[in-house]
Design an enzyme around this catalytic site. Structure first.
Site, PDB file in Angstrom:
ATOM      1  N   HIS A 122       0.813  -1.226   0.000  1.00  0.00           N
ATOM      2  CA  HIS A 122       0.000   0.000   0.000  1.00  0.00           C
ATOM      3  C   HIS A 122       0.847   1.277   0.000  1.00  0.00           C
ATOM      4  O   HIS A 122       0.304   2.369  -0.199  1.00  0.00           O
ATOM      5  CB  HIS A 122      -0.923   0.055   1.225  1.00  0.00           C
ATOM      6  CG  HIS A 122      -1.972  -1.004   1.242  1.00  0.00           C
ATOM      7  ND1 HIS A 122      -2.814  -1.234   0.182  1.00  0.00           N
ATOM      8  CD2 HIS A 122      -2.319  -1.917   2.202  1.00  0.00           C
ATOM      9  CE1 HIS A 122      -3.634  -2.241   0.480  1.00  0.00           C
ATOM     10  NE2 HIS A 122      -3.346  -2.672   1.693  1.00  0.00           N
ATOM     11  N   ASP A 158      -3.124 -10.597  -2.130  1.00  0.00           N
ATOM     12  CA  ASP A 158      -3.608 -10.031  -0.862  1.00  0.00           C
ATOM     13  C   ASP A 158      -5.073  -9.607  -1.021  1.00  0.00           C
ATOM     14  O   ASP A 158      -5.512  -9.231  -2.113  1.00  0.00           O
ATOM     15  CB  ASP A 158      -2.751  -8.811  -0.511  1.00  0.00           C
ATOM     16  CG  ASP A 158      -3.002  -8.283   0.883  1.00  0.00           C
ATOM     17  OD1 ASP A 158      -2.215  -8.592   1.786  1.00  0.00           O
ATOM     18  OD2 ASP A 158      -4.006  -7.549   1.074  1.00  0.00           O
ATOM     19  N   HIS A 160      -6.452  -7.025  -0.093  1.00  0.00           N
ATOM     20  CA  HIS A 160      -6.532  -5.598  -0.404  1.00  0.00           C
ATOM     21  C   HIS A 160      -5.785  -5.298  -1.703  1.00  0.00           C
ATOM     22  O   HIS A 160      -4.750  -5.905  -1.980  1.00  0.00           O
ATOM     23  CB  HIS A 160      -5.908  -4.778   0.726  1.00  0.00           C
ATOM     24  CG  HIS A 160      -6.474  -5.081   2.082  1.00  0.00           C
ATOM     25  ND1 HIS A 160      -5.863  -5.940   2.973  1.00  0.00           N
ATOM     26  CD2 HIS A 160      -7.618  -4.660   2.667  1.00  0.00           C
ATOM     27  CE1 HIS A 160      -6.598  -6.021   4.078  1.00  0.00           C
ATOM     28  NE2 HIS A 160      -7.674  -5.255   3.921  1.00  0.00           N
ATOM     29  N   ASP A 245      -4.274 -12.719   3.918  1.00  0.00           N
ATOM     30  CA  ASP A 245      -5.544 -12.255   4.500  1.00  0.00           C
ATOM     31  C   ASP A 245      -6.761 -12.601   3.636  1.00  0.00           C
ATOM     32  O   ASP A 245      -7.870 -12.146   3.919  1.00  0.00           O
ATOM     33  CB  ASP A 245      -5.507 -10.748   4.817  1.00  0.00           C
ATOM     34  CG  ASP A 245      -4.893  -9.910   3.720  1.00  0.00           C
ATOM     35  OD1 ASP A 245      -4.667 -10.442   2.610  1.00  0.00           O
ATOM     36  OD2 ASP A 245      -4.645  -8.710   3.956  1.00  0.00           O
TER      37      ASP A 245
HETATM   38 ZN    ZN Z   1      -4.062  -7.028   2.947  1.00  0.00          ZN
END
Ligand code: ZN
Length: 337
Positions: A122, A158, A160, A245
């Protein structure tokens, strides 16, 4: 296959307090692996810290200075999710160094998993966000490009969207960035139509997936989107932002991937690297917040690499059929999918 992990006890010194991305995350994962019958088969290597010049391959000098100053000032929140403690700057350098070290192990015929923290995908060129200070995998990719490679594929599973990695390479064709992620979800980017720009148009592949997607959905993403595109791209190395995750037990994600699903994805990545780039494949840990589930997911990946095989998974999109179809339709402008 000779399989390695890259990690360091010092990763626990990035002290985030009572935070899902807690200080014990990687240590507990390695503790679990130590108890496993897999442990004697793993080569264990320690990283060197990345240099400031390495960080500056991806990040603005002002961003590097912000992280360093925050740590030297005793620590504070850089955004509502992202904490910096006094040792965080040095440990963030060690996390980026772990991703770099992983790629250096190819010379020894090893396929590595860099078990690093803080995570990276990120962190944009200009700012820290979402638990991430520096974009570890992007920095490792930049180092490979600097060393003369011309095409690198980064696959990001992931839960995200890897907005930082996407931003780092959005305008260039030297990195093919492929991400599957929960949608809608943090950080809000990663829609189908984000495909790159300028020289980079067609070299960003986003597959936003509905909550509840599981093993068959992810297998379909690999079979119908990622694998055919990566094969056409013909990378000289494959890097994986392995966020665990998406496991069904993860508290921050709503996906339903099991250990068998992780093993299957690892086998897909291994098959690509074996066929396309002399097994130059490295996994880099991103998220994964249930300690037990993250450990079992990492173990499933490592076991697949060590054994060069994975349990069978049905490649059928249940929840994600429409998303896979839309990603294929979007990418058909650039690739034969
Ligand atoms: Zn993540």
């Amino acid at each position: 296959m000779n399989t390695a992990i890259v990690w360091d006890e010092a990763y626990a010194e990035h002290d985030t307090g009572a935070h899902p991305e807690g200080a014990d995350r990687v240590a507990s994962l390695v503790g679990y692996l130590r108890q496993s019958d897999l442990w004697p088969r793993l080569t264990v290597r320690h990283p060197m810290p990345a240099t400031e010049d390495d960080i500056l391959l991806v990040h603005a000098r002002a961003h590097l200075a912000t992280v360093k100053r925050a740590a030297q000032g005793g620590g504070h929140w850089l955004d509502p999710d992202t904490f910096v403690s006094p040792r965080s700057y040095e440990i963030a350098l060690l996390a980026a160094g772990g991703a770099i070290r992983a790629t250096e192990l190819w010379e020894e015929g090893l396929v590595p998993f860099a078990l690093v923290r803080p995570p990276g995908h990120h962190a944009t060129p200009d700012r820290a966000m979402g638990f991430c200070l520096f974009d570890n995998i992007a920095i490792a990719a930049r180092r490979l490009l600097q060393a003369g490679l011309e095409r690198i594929a980064i696959l990001d599973w992931d839960v995200h969207h890897g907005n930082g990695t996407q931003a780092a390479f959005y305008g260039e064709s030297s990195v093919l960035f492929c991400s599957a992620h929960q949608w809608p979800h943090y950080p809000g980017s990663g829609f189908f139509t984000e495909c790159g720009e300028g020289e980079g148009e067609g070299f960003t592949v986003n597959v936003p997936l509905p909550a509840g997607s599981g093993d068959g959905d992810y297998a379909a993403v690999f079979a119908e989107v990622f694998s055919p595109i990566v094969r056409q791209y013909a990378p000289q190395a494959v890097l994986v932002s392995a966020g665990q995750d998406i496991h069904g037990d993860d508290p921050l994600g709503s996906m339903e991937v099991s250990e068998a699903g992780f093993a299957h994805m690892a086998a897909c990545c291994f098959g690509l690297a074996q066929d396309l780039c002399a097994r130059r494949l490295a996994f880099v840990l991103e998220g994964g917040y249930d300690r037990g589930a993250t450990a079992r997911a990492v173990e499933a990946v490592l076991r697949t690499l060590a054994d060069e095989r994975a349990p069978a998974v049905t490649t059928r999109a249940e929840r994600a059929a429409a998303a896979v179809a839309r990603a294929r339709a979007t990418q058909a402008a650039y690739w034969d999918v």
